[in-house]
Design a protein around this motif. Structure first.
Motif, short mmCIF file in Angstrom:
data_model
loop_
_atom_site.label_atom_id
_atom_site.label_comp_id
_atom_site.label_asym_id
_atom_site.label_seq_id
_atom_site.Cartn_x
_atom_site.Cartn_y
_atom_site.Cartn_z
N ALA A 165 0.92 -1.22 0.03
CA ALA A 165 0.16 0.11 -0.21
C ALA A 165 0.82 1.15 0.02
O ALA A 165 0.55 2.35 -0.66
N ALA A 166 2.08 1.06 0.67
CA ALA A 166 3.05 2.49 0.85
C ALA A 166 3.72 2.64 -0.70
O ALA A 166 3.67 3.78 -0.87
N LEU A 167 3.95 1.53 -1.25
CA LEU A 167 4.63 1.75 -2.62
C LEU A 167 3.53 2.27 -3.60
O LEU A 167 3.66 3.26 -4.35
N LEU A 168 2.38 1.90 -3.54
CA LEU A 168 1.38 2.38 -4.41
C LEU A 168 1.21 3.71 -4.15
O LEU A 168 0.87 4.62 -5.06
N GLY A 210 7.92 6.32 -16.24
CA GLY A 210 9.28 6.06 -15.85
C GLY A 210 9.42 4.48 -15.46
O GLY A 210 8.25 3.95 -14.60
N VAL A 211 10.71 4.13 -15.22
CA VAL A 211 10.91 2.67 -14.77
C VAL A 211 10.50 2.72 -13.19
O VAL A 211 9.85 1.59 -12.67
N THR A 212 10.96 3.96 -12.35
CA THR A 212 10.78 3.57 -11.05
C THR A 212 9.28 3.72 -10.60
O THR A 212 8.96 2.84 -9.72
N TYR A 213 8.62 4.39 -11.17
CA TYR A 213 7.08 4.27 -10.73
C TYR A 213 6.52 3.22 -11.28
O TYR A 213 5.55 2.36 -10.40
N GLN A 214 6.74 2.34 -12.68
CA GLN A 214 6.24 1.09 -12.61
C GLN A 214 6.79 -0.07 -11.84
O GLN A 214 5.78 -0.89 -11.68
N ILE A 215 7.86 -0.11 -11.43
CA ILE A 215 8.40 -0.89 -10.38
C ILE A 215 7.63 -0.84 -9.08
O ILE A 215 7.40 -1.77 -8.43
N ALA A 216 7.66 0.30 -8.72
CA ALA A 216 6.77 0.69 -7.45
C ALA A 216 5.37 0.18 -7.73
O ALA A 216 4.77 -0.58 -6.70
N ASN A 217 4.60 0.44 -8.89
CA ASN A 217 3.28 0.01 -9.07
C ASN A 217 3.29 -1.61 -9.00
O ASN A 217 2.50 -2.29 -8.43
N GLY A 251 4.18 -2.89 -5.31
CA GLY A 251 3.11 -2.62 -4.50
C GLY A 251 1.79 -3.67 -4.65
O GLY A 251 1.00 -4.05 -3.91
N SER A 252 1.27 -3.63 -6.04
CA SER A 252 0.25 -4.40 -6.24
C SER A 252 0.38 -5.78 -6.01
O SER A 252 -0.41 -6.57 -5.35
N ASN A 275 -5.64 -6.38 -7.89
CA ASN A 275 -3.92 -6.17 -7.74
C ASN A 275 -3.54 -7.19 -8.70
O ASN A 275 -2.57 -6.71 -9.32
N LEU A 276 -4.03 -8.26 -8.99
CA LEU A 276 -3.25 -9.14 -10.11
C LEU A 276 -3.51 -8.47 -11.42
O LEU A 276 -2.48 -8.49 -12.09
#
Length: 136
Positions: free
Chosen positions: A47-50, A66-73, A76-77, A96-97
């Protein structure tokens, strides 16, 4: 505490905030309590990452493609999906899947784009005109 004709049998149970019982007579339940705690932490980190990623993109501190945001998404999911499935919250696990799938596809597209933008080193021929012996 129960009493049976002169003998006392005691079983201690405490209702814990995560919804499980800790019983002194069943040590395997302590293992379940630890698992509940770990999977709750996985869910909170997800949840914190998303939310953190969304806040950074919304405040223009991080690019949305960007890559950072997509990795966090993606991370997180996945964390929320594991936590939701463990708690049998199937609609949330399914959402989330799908969210993780979208994040994975976005990362693959970003990797392809980065690969296409790399310019391979062109090896120039030593002799521009003619054959390898310099003849026209």
């Amino acid at each position: 505490m129960r009493s049976r004709r002169g003998s006392m049998s005691m079983q201690v149970s405490l209702r814990a905030p995560l919804g499980f019982f800790i019983c002194a007579s069943a040590p395997w339940i302590r293992t379940m309590a630890a698992m509940d705690l770990v999977l709750a932490a996985v869910g909170w980190v997800g949840a914190a990452l998303l939310l953190g990623g969304y806040a950074l993109v919304t405040s223009s501190r991080l690019p949305g493609d960007g890559v950072t945001y997509q990795i966090a998404n993606l991370a997180g999911s996945l964390g929320l999906m594991v936590n939701s499935a463990y708690n049998a919250a199937w609609p949330s696990a399914g959402l989330n899947l799908i969210w993780a799938g979208i994040g994975a596809v976005a990362l693959v597209k970003l990797a392809r784009r980065a690969r296409e933008q790399e310019s391979p080193i062109d090896i120039l021929p030593l002799v521009n005109e003619g054959d390898s012996h310099g003849r026209p």
